[in-house]
Every structure is written in structure tokens, then in C-alpha cells.
Enzyme design. Sequence first.
Site, short mmCIF file in Angstrom:
data_model
loop_
_atom_site.label_atom_id
_atom_site.label_comp_id
_atom_site.label_asym_id
_atom_site.label_seq_id
_atom_site.Cartn_x
_atom_site.Cartn_y
_atom_site.Cartn_z
N ASN A 155 0.66 -1.22 0.19
CA ASN A 155 0.02 0.05 -0.09
C ASN A 155 0.74 1.32 -0.13
OD1 ASN A 155 0.76 -0.33 2.73
ND2 ASN A 155 -1.31 0.87 3.44
N GLU A 253 4.60 -2.88 12.43
CA GLU A 253 3.70 -1.81 12.24
C GLU A 253 2.46 -2.58 11.75
OE1 GLU A 253 3.11 1.12 13.17
OE2 GLU A 253 5.38 1.36 13.75
N CYS A 287 -3.11 2.20 6.35
CA CYS A 287 -2.99 1.66 7.84
C CYS A 287 -3.70 2.97 8.54
CB CYS A 287 -1.75 1.44 8.41
SG CYS A 287 -0.89 0.23 7.61
C1 UN1 Z 1 0.29 3.47 5.83
O1 UN1 Z 1 -0.88 3.44 5.67
O2 UN1 Z 1 0.67 2.16 6.04
O3 UN1 Z 1 0.07 9.29 7.26
C2 UN1 Z 1 1.30 4.63 5.74
C3 UN1 Z 1 0.07 8.68 6.01
C4 UN1 Z 1 1.09 8.41 5.07
C5 UN1 Z 1 1.72 7.07 5.44
C6 UN1 Z 1 0.58 5.85 5.52
N1 UN1 Z 1 2.16 9.53 5.19
O4 UN1 Z 1 -1.22 8.51 5.78
#
Ligand code: UN1
Length: 498
Positions: A155, A253, A287
Site C-alpha cells: 500500500n 507496524e 493503515c
Molecule cells: C500506511 O498507511 O501504512 O500518514 C502509511 C499517512 C502516510 C503514510 C501511511 N504518510 O497516511
Amino acid sequence: MIHPYMEQATLRNYINGNWVNGEKFTDVMNPATSEKIVEVPLSSEREVKEAVEAAKLAQKEWALVPAPQRAEVLYKVGQLMKERKEKIATLLTLENGKVLEEARGEVQEGIDMAFYMAGEGRRLCGQTVNAELKDKFAMSVRAPIGVVGIITPWNFPIAIATWKSFPAIIAGNAVIWKPATETPLMATELGKIFEEAGLPKGVINIVYGAGEEVGEAMVQHKDIQVISFTGSNKIGSHIASECGRQLKKVSLELGGKNAVIVMDDADLELAVEGIIWSAFGTSGQRCTACSRVIVHEDVKEALEEKLLANMKKLTIGNGLEKDVKVGPIINQDGLEKIASYIEIGKKEGATLLAGGHRLTEAPYHRGYYFAPTLFTNVTSEMRIAQEEIFGPVVSFIPVASFEEAITVNNRVAYGLSSAIFTNDVNRVFQAQRDLDTGIVYINAGTTGAEIHLPFGGTKGTGNGHRDSGVQALDVFTEWKAIYVDYSGKLQRAQIDVD
Ligand code: UN1
């Protein structure tokens, strides 16, 4: 046949500074069209072992290069990424589906990380402290760990790879990198950049393949001393237990179930913009995506109305096309998971206000598109309010007070990101204290983390480590405490203190 955007029909692993042919392959598809882009190797334990042997040798020398000189390579990496930003972003959209504007943003995140971590080459700070004895000097330094393994998701295939590989490299480690097989182009592009920037051979090695084969071989390899993984909770907990058994350091993560809280005094127009961007950007496949809106009952209807009106304006389509705001879902499995949660939500008694289905009419019939979806009258115990959906689905949970909003936010197994829209300064400070997530936004959506701050979450989102920020260095370094006694006699700590 070679795809018009490609220079080759098959990708290769990058081991010890050589681009090595694979034996078995799988197809990489464009999620917007289902067309085949390229083939990617499905490697095995053998390639992992070769990569580790190369990395062990390379790391010994790399660790002796002064960190400011290691930084020069990262500055060059950042420079090359900057020059190639448009090309890399286009390839990212091609393999991942995210819209070009977001792909550019993701590449920029990698560029930022390169320059930021290059700066760390002149810091990597430890402490000098007073010793408890006379004529004795005490300090702590960061030491490299050795060979580290990074396993990155589809992603954010380039940003997350930079969050993990750049701190590892600047700290003097060598890296074995398994990129997601859905998005291998970013690894090849970054590999070429490392090569051109003059990173010594063997310091980074790219081994493509399935998690069960390559990922597992990395986790089990006794000479890989750290595993840094971003992905699902299921795989994360498997990795953690395997690493735990071997006493191997592991940084995870994992998922999120992030919420935007909208209070009765909020600027509703702004809140709608924040929700649209963080719930439907990247088609909800972050995420950090907003998948719950915890809304004060007094503004629930007004917010629903405004959000629905704005959702209608979203252009869905191929991310390479101008003005498209929502791209496809990564693949069939992703679509099916999202569709299954729509059924779950309906059965649980939530009210479906918009979307809830796959888009199958032309021009969407060849890709994996899902309509932006809004559920309302959701309660916080429902599965759609508890489990990660990873798609463009958002659930409204009405609450009667600020305190209830905080409780509902925290009543999930995850703790990555949260947000509150309010103009009450007291609530702002109470919220940043009481929201139990690793990232908190005030008057903004749940996405948009910057690379010089720690990225990660509490509870089921991880295991206490952070990606990016100076904190990422903690994953890839050991602390070493050093005492220099220049008294010329035996001085016993805790005893000879007079
Ligand atoms: C992710 O969704 O794994 O803060 C990373 C954010 C992006 C990074 C997302 N700078 O949504």
C-alpha cells in the site's frame, strides 16, 4: 511482449550488487485494468541465504565507513529520487492503483526520508554523561546491529521501504529487503538508485517472493538480527512469535481502526474535507485511513448530509487519468474482503447510506473498483466498527458527549491514528492527552504523517517500535555504554566513591 511502461518483461533480484535472474515467476497486474505489467521472481530460501552471505561481508566494511560519508550516498539517493519523481510516481500508480497525485506524495515522502536520514549521518547522537568516579569518562553510542531484514507492504511500497531501509543503512547495517509481490516496481527503481548512488554492493539486497517462502526464510535465518515488518496482524504476530523464540529483535507496524471525532462545535465543512481525504484517499487502503466517524448526535444529520453531497462529487477511475480522486482496490482478494464487511454491517443492523457495492459497469469492468461507502447508526461493538476493512468504507457512530467520543475511540484493539474536529481549546488538549493512539490530529483527518516524527501505534497496532523519525534508529542500532578510566588505578564502581 514488453509493457509500454517497462524496459523489461521480467524483474530480477538484486543480490550482492548484481541483478540476478529468477527461476519461477508470478504476474504483476495493474489493478485499474487487470492488464499484466511485468513478471516478478518467486524466490526461495536459497536466494535469501545468498543475499545474507553477501550482506554479512558488505556490512563489515560499511560499518567502518564514517556515518557522514554513508550520508553522502543517501543524499545522492534523495537527489536521484527527486530527478525521477514523475517516472517513479507513474510506475507506482501503474502497479498499486493509487491516483497520480497521491503517488507523487508518496515518492516525496521517500525523498524527505532520504534527506532527513542523510542528516542523521552527522548526528546519530549518543550521550556523554558524568561518571560516578574521579578521572573516568562515560558515554553511550549507537552501534550498528549487522544484517537486518525488512518486509514491506503493497500500500506504500516506496515510502515504507525508505522508512525502514534508510535508517538501517545510515546506521551502518546491511539490508535484506522483501518487497510485496503486488508492487515490485518500486523496489527495482529504488535498487537502481542505490546502485547509481554508489552504495557498496551487498549493503542492500532485494529478494522478491512470497511471504511463506522468502519472508519465512528471513525470519528463520540466524544471521538476520532484526526484522522490521509492516502488514497484517495475523502475519505480524506469527513473525513476532518466531522472532521471540530466537530472541531476535522485531519491529511491527500492523493494522488500524482509526476514527475522526466530530464535536458539536466543529467546522463541519472542514470536517467533511478531512473525512473525505482520509477515508477515501488511497481508496481507504492506508493503515491510517479513517474508517470510523464518531459524531456528536447534535450534528450527525448535518454532517451526513454534507458528506453524502461531497461523496457524490468523487471521481472514481484509473489513477493515471486526470481529475480521478479514488482509484481501484489492489486485487480481487481485497475487493472480496471489503464486500464481505458490507454484508456483515447490514446483518449487524447498520444503515447503508451510500455505496456498498463493487463497480462493474464500463469503464470499471476490467479493474477492481469499489464504491465509496457510508454506514450510519453504527454502534461501537459492531464488527464493522472494530475490524480493519482496508477499503473505502466509513461508519458513523453517534455519541452524546466528548467523554463518550474518547471512550468509543479507545474501545478498539488498535491504536494507530485518531483525529478530532473541535474549536474548543480545552477539548483539544484533553483529546491529545486521552486519545490512546500513536498519532493524533487536531482539525485534520487521520492521514498525512510527516517523516521526521515517529510513525506507529499503541495496542494491537504494533509492538512498541516506531518507523520514521529519529526513533526509527532505535530499531536498527544497539546502545553501547562506554567507560574510559584514566585514573591509572583500579576504581570500583559503587564502592570506591569517596
Ligand atoms: C500506511 O498507511 O501504512 O500518514 C502509511 C499517512 C502516510 C503514510 C501511511 N504518510 O497516511
